[in-house]
Each structure stands twice: as C-alpha cells, then as structure tokens.
Design a protein around this motif. Structure first.
Motif, short mmCIF file in Angstrom:
data_model
loop_
_atom_site.label_atom_id
_atom_site.label_comp_id
_atom_site.label_asym_id
_atom_site.label_seq_id
_atom_site.Cartn_x
_atom_site.Cartn_y
_atom_site.Cartn_z
N MET A 1 0.84 -1.20 0.00
CA MET A 1 0.00 0.00 0.00
C MET A 1 0.88 1.25 0.00
N THR A 2 0.41 2.25 -0.72
CA THR A 2 1.18 3.49 -0.83
C THR A 2 0.85 4.39 0.35
N ASP A 3 1.78 4.48 1.28
CA ASP A 3 1.54 5.33 2.44
C ASP A 3 2.83 5.99 2.90
N LEU A 4 2.73 6.70 4.01
CA LEU A 4 3.88 7.46 4.48
C LEU A 4 5.11 6.58 4.75
N SER A 5 4.88 5.39 5.28
CA SER A 5 6.03 4.53 5.62
C SER A 5 6.80 4.13 4.35
N LEU A 6 6.07 3.96 3.25
CA LEU A 6 6.73 3.61 1.98
C LEU A 6 7.61 4.78 1.51
N ILE A 7 7.13 6.00 1.73
CA ILE A 7 7.89 7.20 1.34
C ILE A 7 9.13 7.34 2.22
N GLU A 8 8.96 7.11 3.51
CA GLU A 8 10.11 7.24 4.41
C GLU A 8 11.16 6.17 4.12
N ALA A 9 10.71 4.99 3.75
CA ALA A 9 11.67 3.93 3.37
C ALA A 9 12.39 4.32 2.07
N ALA A 10 11.66 4.91 1.13
CA ALA A 10 12.28 5.37 -0.12
C ALA A 10 13.33 6.44 0.18
N ALA A 11 13.01 7.34 1.11
CA ALA A 11 13.95 8.41 1.45
C ALA A 11 15.27 7.81 1.96
N GLU A 12 15.19 6.74 2.70
CA GLU A 12 16.41 6.07 3.18
C GLU A 12 17.23 5.54 2.00
N ARG A 13 16.54 4.92 1.04
CA ARG A 13 17.25 4.35 -0.12
C ARG A 13 17.82 5.45 -1.02
N LEU A 14 17.16 6.61 -1.04
CA LEU A 14 17.62 7.70 -1.92
C LEU A 14 18.78 8.50 -1.32
N LYS A 15 19.00 8.33 -0.02
CA LYS A 15 20.01 9.13 0.68
C LYS A 15 21.39 8.96 0.02
N LEU A 160 8.68 15.21 1.76
CA LEU A 160 9.36 15.17 3.06
C LEU A 160 10.30 16.37 3.18
N GLU A 161 11.03 16.65 2.10
CA GLU A 161 11.96 17.80 2.12
C GLU A 161 11.19 19.12 2.24
N ILE A 162 10.10 19.23 1.50
CA ILE A 162 9.30 20.47 1.57
C ILE A 162 8.79 20.69 2.99
N ALA A 163 8.31 19.63 3.63
CA ALA A 163 7.76 19.77 4.99
C ALA A 163 8.83 20.33 5.93
N ARG A 164 10.04 19.80 5.84
CA ARG A 164 11.11 20.25 6.72
C ARG A 164 11.58 21.66 6.36
#
Lengths: 325, 325
Positions: A1-15, A160-164
């Motif tokens: 399912m497409t949710d916030l946790s999937l985005i946060e996991a992607a952010a880790e992989r994109l780092k 995530l970047e925009i929010a911060r």
C-alpha cells in the motif's frame, strides 16, 4: 500500500543518491504573487527533473535477481532519463519506450545516459501495450511512470523535504502547487505533507485543455483528456489520472488549477530572470499559477514545485523573446 | 586581520540569511571535462550572486549606530544588488555608485531592491573618489567590493560550504576554480579551504585581456589591466588585484587561468543544458576553464564556483544561439 512509511523507506534508499534540492525565493516574485513564494527547484535534480527520485526508488526496491535482468519504461522524456540514469548507476540495462514526437533533446539524453530507446507513434500506438510486450519477451521489469507505489514513494520524498524546509522557513500553512501529469509527484507529496506538515495542502497544476485532474477532482471520478498531444507542456500530458494516484489526490488535495501555454512561457522567463533557473514548460505550470493566477490561491505564502528543466534551447529562447523584460 | 576565525564568525551571522547553495554535477559535464566536475551554483544565492554573502557580513558587522546612518557601495552590478538587498533587510538606506554602462538589468534590480543608484562614467571618473566623497558628506559607511576584511570573510563562507560538501561527496583533493575580479571571493575561499580542506587548492579564472590576477601571480606583484571595460564578463572586470586580497591569493592559490569571451558563452550554454542554471558571462569563466581548458588542470576531480547569474535575456539568447547543441 502506498503510504507514508513507503515514502520514508524510499527516502532512506535515496540518501546520498538523489539530491536534496533547496527552497528558493525572490523578493521580485513575492511582489508579483502578492504573497511569499517558496520554490522547490526539482529541475536541479539528477537528470533535470524529479523523475530520478521515483526511478531510483523503484529500481532500488527490486530484489537483486529481478533487477539484474533489467528494467523498461515508457515516457515522453523525463521519466525516461530518470530510469535510464538510475538503472545505469545500478549497473543494469534499461529499455525506454518514447513517443516519436518527444523533444529530440530528451531522446538524445536518454540514449546518452545509457538507455536503449524504442520510439512509438503517440496518436496510433499504445505505449502500455508495447511496454507490456517487451517486458514479457525480454524478462524486464516495467517501471511505470506514476501508477506504481514505489515510484509514488520516491516522488513523495520531495514532500518530506518540503515539509522540513517550509518549517525552517517559518511557513506552516500554505498551498503547495505541483505540476501534474498522471499524479505520481502530487500523490507522493500529498501523503508526505499529510504526515509531516498537515497545514500544507497539495494542489495540482496542469495545462489548459489537458486538465483531466482538475476536472476529475471537480466531478469526483477519473475524467479523460480529449487529446493526448499538441501542447508545449509535453512532460505532463497524460490521458487521465492514475488509478492509484487519483484516490490519494481526491482525498488530500485542494481544487486543481490550469494555466495556458503562454502563462507557462511567461513563468519560464520569470524563473530565468528572478531565480536563475531553467524550467521547461511542463515544469513551469505551477510557478505560472502562483505568479499569474494569484486570485485562485489563498494564504500568505505559497510553495511551488518547479518539477523539470529539460527544454530545448529553441523553445527557451522563444520564452525569453516573448516574455523577458 | 582577515583569517579563518573572521570567516567562521561571518558564517554565524549569515546563518538563516544567506542561502547554502548545493553542489551540483552532471555525467555529461564529467565526460566533457575528462574528470568529475562539482559545481557550486552561487547564481542561486540571494540577488543572483555570491556578493550577498559579503554584503550581509559587512553590514551585520557594523555597530547599530553606524549601520543606521546607511551604507554606500560602488559596483558594476552584483555587489550593488547584494549591498542594496542586505541593507534593505537590515532596514538601513543604501547608496550605490554604478558605471553608466553596467547592464540595465543590474541597475534596475539595484533600484528595485531599494538602493539609491548614482551613475558614473567608467572611463573618465573614479568610482573610489565618488564613493569616498559621498560617504563623507552623508555619513555613510563604504562597503568596498573586495578589499575589506568583513566582505572577504562573507565570501569565504562559500569556501566553508565547499569544504564540507566536497568531503560529503568523497572529494579530498582537487582544484577549486573561482571566477575572479578583485579577489574577494577567491581569497575568502582560499582561507576557508586552508583551514578546512587542505587538499583543495583555489585557482583564479579571469577573462583574457583582463587577467591581472594571473599575471600578478606569475610576476609576484600586483599587475594592472590595460583597459577597464569592453568585455562581456562585466562582473569581474577590475583594474588590478586588491591590496588585501592579493597577498592571500599569492600565498594560497595555484596558477591563474583565463578564458575567452566565446568560451564563457559556451559554458553558459552548457550550464543551461546540463545544470539547468542561468549563468552570466563573468559567472561562467570558471566553468569554462573546467570544461574547455582541461589540459590546464590536474587531478581526478575539479570544483567550480559558478559565481553569478545576472544576465540580460538578449545576451543569454545569444549564448544559446551560438553554442546550444
């Protein structure tokens, strides 16, 4: 399912692989817009658009064996370059199906980034069918441009970047205007904002005549565009909202916006003069809405995603000839 | 005395006011240069050039009473905009002395940013004399464009960022190419690198025919340019190296580089296509040296400061007409 946790996991992989783009501004644009304008320049992302985020997210999420067989994508250009480059950096082959009328520069760049380009006729052939067939015969994994959870998750890292960054800039309530094709970037950002910056509301921006998302938001169901091509905003011309993206956008976004081709060109000239950024027409529609449709936006600040900058020199010169002061 | 501690103190004062610009790259530029190229886009700084850093540093360092009387600056355009904007943000008046042949856009922007512009004839009048007289009669503090420790300290904050960002990118040894007029940016960066990244070596880049710094580095003493104007790189045309800046540059920098006007235009077209950045000619000479003079640089990586983007649309279109692929 497409949710916030999937985005946060992607952010880790994109780092360390995707670029964290800054949040820019100009007193000249604030004055023009009648409010504070903060611009997220994804034209500065690798390959010149946000598409690299989703491509990296999707490819890095594959298991090693599947990934090694290679990936395939269909795209008018920006997703093509994102997938070609992300695949090359992973050391796996990429086949890219592009419309024959895509900007030459985008086709050339996709090849130069290591992608094998297969051209098709946008009016007479279905890129989805061609993609599915090639994927099966070659054992490739199809990386869809927007209706794919890991792609949405990758694009959502922008949110995530925009929010911060908005919090750091002291902005807690604002519309976030997003250039919208199939809705991958918008749905990803909307989910990220829901979790991390609930006072920020995502809104789609499209070219007039290709405002399927705006009409879909108004009617409550997915509406199609009458045509599939014939607008300078090539990067965001899609037949209809995505199956996965639309329910997210319907739940979280404000009313859609649409601008003319001339307004997109005008915004390109303003980004040149005031931000020192190169935007393509489809990457400038959100900025155009913020600057030239101020009556359709509320609030003391507005955030704009400038989603891409892959524009031919001839078209850019045309924008400057028409609209540079 | 101008040293690392002055730069670190300036960085504290600039925090939250100047923009931390990212470090960009493109596989296309790496290929062209024959090595890894990392670009620090100071065209994205407030007012479109690094000059905002030095202006903010100098104005914020004044005591409140002195600052309240206002500041004065002489500049061909970028220092003018930096001082006008930094003064306005501090709520104090700024008088700016500009050459009458400065790009119209830079004059207009300086006025729009709140500066009172006084024009002079570059060939027949001395901006230093005009500045000194106005400063005395109006009780203004002169903010010199480069030969001023707090200005050098502000520009040097660019070097603190480069040191950290290069380390994050895995680059510990490289030439750092810097567009150079009077040497404020170069001397500041050189001091910052000496303290924080000793494997990075600053090198000046100038327009051919206005390569006073290159010739001064070769002879060991300050050499003058034969002319003061008549080159498209207006931002970096200065009569001779600064009194304060030159000893620092002589002690810390490698041999100077110089490029032609055509090479600067070519680099502008490459920055458009590959970085989605708008550079002005004087802000593109370091990129030109990195990409088009690869034989004059050693090492596996090179870092480039793209120092400004305040270019008229007509000149930018010309660069694209000549050199866009």
């Amino acid at each position: 399912m497409t949710d916030l946790s999937l985005i946060e996991a992607a952010a880790e992989r994109l780092k360390g692989h995707a670029r964290e783009t800054p949040l820019l501004s100009s007193p000249f644009l604030d004055k023009l817009a009648g409010r504070r304008v903060l611009i997220k320049p994804e034209c500065l992302q690798h390959t010149g658009s946000f598409k690299f985020r989703g491509a990296w997210s999707a490819i890095s999420a594959l298991d090693a064996e599947t990934r090694a067989r290679g990936v395939i994508a269909f795209s008018s250009g920006n997703h093509a370059q994102g997938v070609a480059h992300a695949a090359a950096l992973h050391g796996v082959p990429a086949t890219i199906i592009m419309p024959s009328d895509a900007p030459r520069m985008k086709i050339d760049n996709t090849r130069a980034l290591g992608g094998e380009v297969v051209l098709y006729d946008r009016e007479r052939e279905s890129r989805e069918e061609i993609g599915a067939e090639l994927a099966e015969t070659r054992g490739l994994t199809l990386i869809k441009p927007y209706d794919e959870p890991q792609v949405i998750a990758g694009q959502g890292t922008t949110g995530l970047e925009i929010a911060r960054q908005a919090r750091d800039a002291g902005v807690s309530e604002a519309d976030v205007l997003i250039c919208c094709g199939g809705g991958g970037l918008t749905s990803g950002i909307a989910l990220a904002l829901e979790g991390h910056a609930p006072g920020l509301r995502a809104r789609t921006c499209e070219p007039e005549g290709f405002d399927d998302m705006r009409r879909s938001l108004a009617s409550g169901q997915r509406e199609r565009n009458p045509r599939e091509g014939g607008n300078i905003c090539d990067a965001i011309l899609t037949p209809e909202p995505g199956e996965i993206t639309f329910p997210i956008i319907k739940r979280l976004c404000g009313p859609g916006l649409a601008v003319s081709e001339d307004e997109a060109l005008h915004a390109m000239a303003l980004a040149f003069a005031r931000l020192k950024l190169v935007l393509e027409p489809g990457g400038a529609v959100a900025l155009a809405a913020a600057l030239l449709r101020r009556g359709e936006i509320a609030g003391e600040a507005v955030i704009v995603v400038a989603s891409g900058g892959n524009v031919d020199a001839t078209q850019f010169r045309h924008a400057l000839e028409r609209y540079a002061e």
